[in-house]
Design a protein around this motif. Sequence first.
Motif, PDB file in Angstrom:
ATOM      1  N   ARG A   1       0.841  -1.190   0.000  1.00  0.00           N
ATOM      2  CA  ARG A   1       0.000   0.000   0.000  1.00  0.00           C
ATOM      3  C   ARG A   1       0.883   1.250   0.000  1.00  0.00           C
ATOM      4  O   ARG A   1       1.863   1.337   0.732  1.00  0.00           O
TER       5      ARG A   1
ATOM      6  N   PRO B   1       2.216   4.823   0.919  1.00  0.00           N
ATOM      7  CA  PRO B   1       2.129   5.549   2.192  1.00  0.00           C
ATOM      8  C   PRO B   1       1.267   6.789   2.083  1.00  0.00           C
ATOM      9  O   PRO B   1       1.139   7.381   1.008  1.00  0.00           O
ATOM     10  N   PHE B   2       0.658   7.187   3.194  1.00  0.00           N
ATOM     11  CA  PHE B   2      -0.141   8.399   3.264  1.00  0.00           C
ATOM     12  C   PHE B   2       0.802   9.602   3.264  1.00  0.00           C
ATOM     13  O   PHE B   2       1.665   9.724   4.122  1.00  0.00           O
TER      14      PHE B   2
ATOM     15  N   LEU C   1      -6.595   5.732  -2.239  1.00  0.00           N
ATOM     16  CA  LEU C   1      -5.656   4.989  -1.400  1.00  0.00           C
ATOM     17  C   LEU C   1      -6.292   3.725  -0.851  1.00  0.00           C
ATOM     18  O   LEU C   1      -5.642   2.685  -0.745  1.00  0.00           O
TER      19      LEU C   1
ATOM     20  N   HIS D   1      -8.842   4.703  10.104  1.00  0.00           N
ATOM     21  CA  HIS D   1      -7.424   5.025   9.972  1.00  0.00           C
ATOM     22  C   HIS D   1      -7.195   5.581   8.566  1.00  0.00           C
ATOM     23  O   HIS D   1      -7.588   4.954   7.573  1.00  0.00           O
TER      24      HIS D   1
ATOM     25  N   GLU E   1      -4.590   5.929   6.638  1.00  0.00           N
ATOM     26  CA  GLU E   1      -3.635   5.275   5.756  1.00  0.00           C
ATOM     27  C   GLU E   1      -4.123   3.908   5.295  1.00  0.00           C
ATOM     28  O   GLU E   1      -4.051   3.572   4.118  1.00  0.00           O
ATOM     29  N   SER E   2      -4.630   3.116   6.221  1.00  0.00           N
ATOM     30  CA  SER E   2      -5.024   1.747   5.890  1.00  0.00           C
ATOM     31  C   SER E   2      -6.502   1.610   5.563  1.00  0.00           C
ATOM     32  O   SER E   2      -6.919   0.633   4.950  1.00  0.00           O
TER      33      SER E   2
END
Length: 222
Positions: A4, A6-7, A22, A55, A57-58
């Motif tokens: 994945r 990254p943010f 994302l 969250h 990012e995920s």
Amino acid sequence: EKPRRPFVRDAAAIRRRKAGALCAMKGHEGAVVSLAVNHRIVISGGADTMIFAWHPESGRLLRRMRGHEFAVTCLSIDDSLFCSGSADRVVRLWGITDISPTNPAKTVEQIRRYSGHQAPITAVELVGKEVVSGASNGEVIIWNFETSEPLRRHQIHEVGRSVLAIQFDAVKLVTAGSDHKLVFSDFLSGEPFQTSYRSHGDSHILAMCFDTENLVTAGADR
């Protein structure tokens, strides 16, 4: 499994990167009708009366919160506090009291309940210790943060017309309504000092934000 991405918070890096999703955040049992985000967390409100914390990012679901009787129509977040407004005519203030590297919403507690609107709440804005909300009857309420009582009431938009978006600072209050008006008012007195009519033509202003010099509005006219 493909790693994945990254943010990224760096503005220059975001400009270099092609736009793309994302992650997908799924969990509500009805339409997602409100959203708020900061650098740590994403908050969503649904027609299912639920508030979810995610969250960023995920996309992982961190916490489910129930507090409203009807749809969560609007949200606003400021650091570790966020407000939710609902068709049940109530604004609720929530506090994120326990933050960990893996879960930025480990503990979320309801702190206050603001009740006083006579119609479904359609907009809310939280800045520091100032809470301002608007309803489908055109009324705007500035709340006493500590006592949860209405501090000032202003009938800024036409009766029966919804307040669709709110922004404010220590001097001015800016509201957009379904009466096609964008109204600039004195924050203390509620007295309008400038009104823009049909700035998006026949479409409503659905979102806006401002700083000390600029106001940006987004409407249904694309």
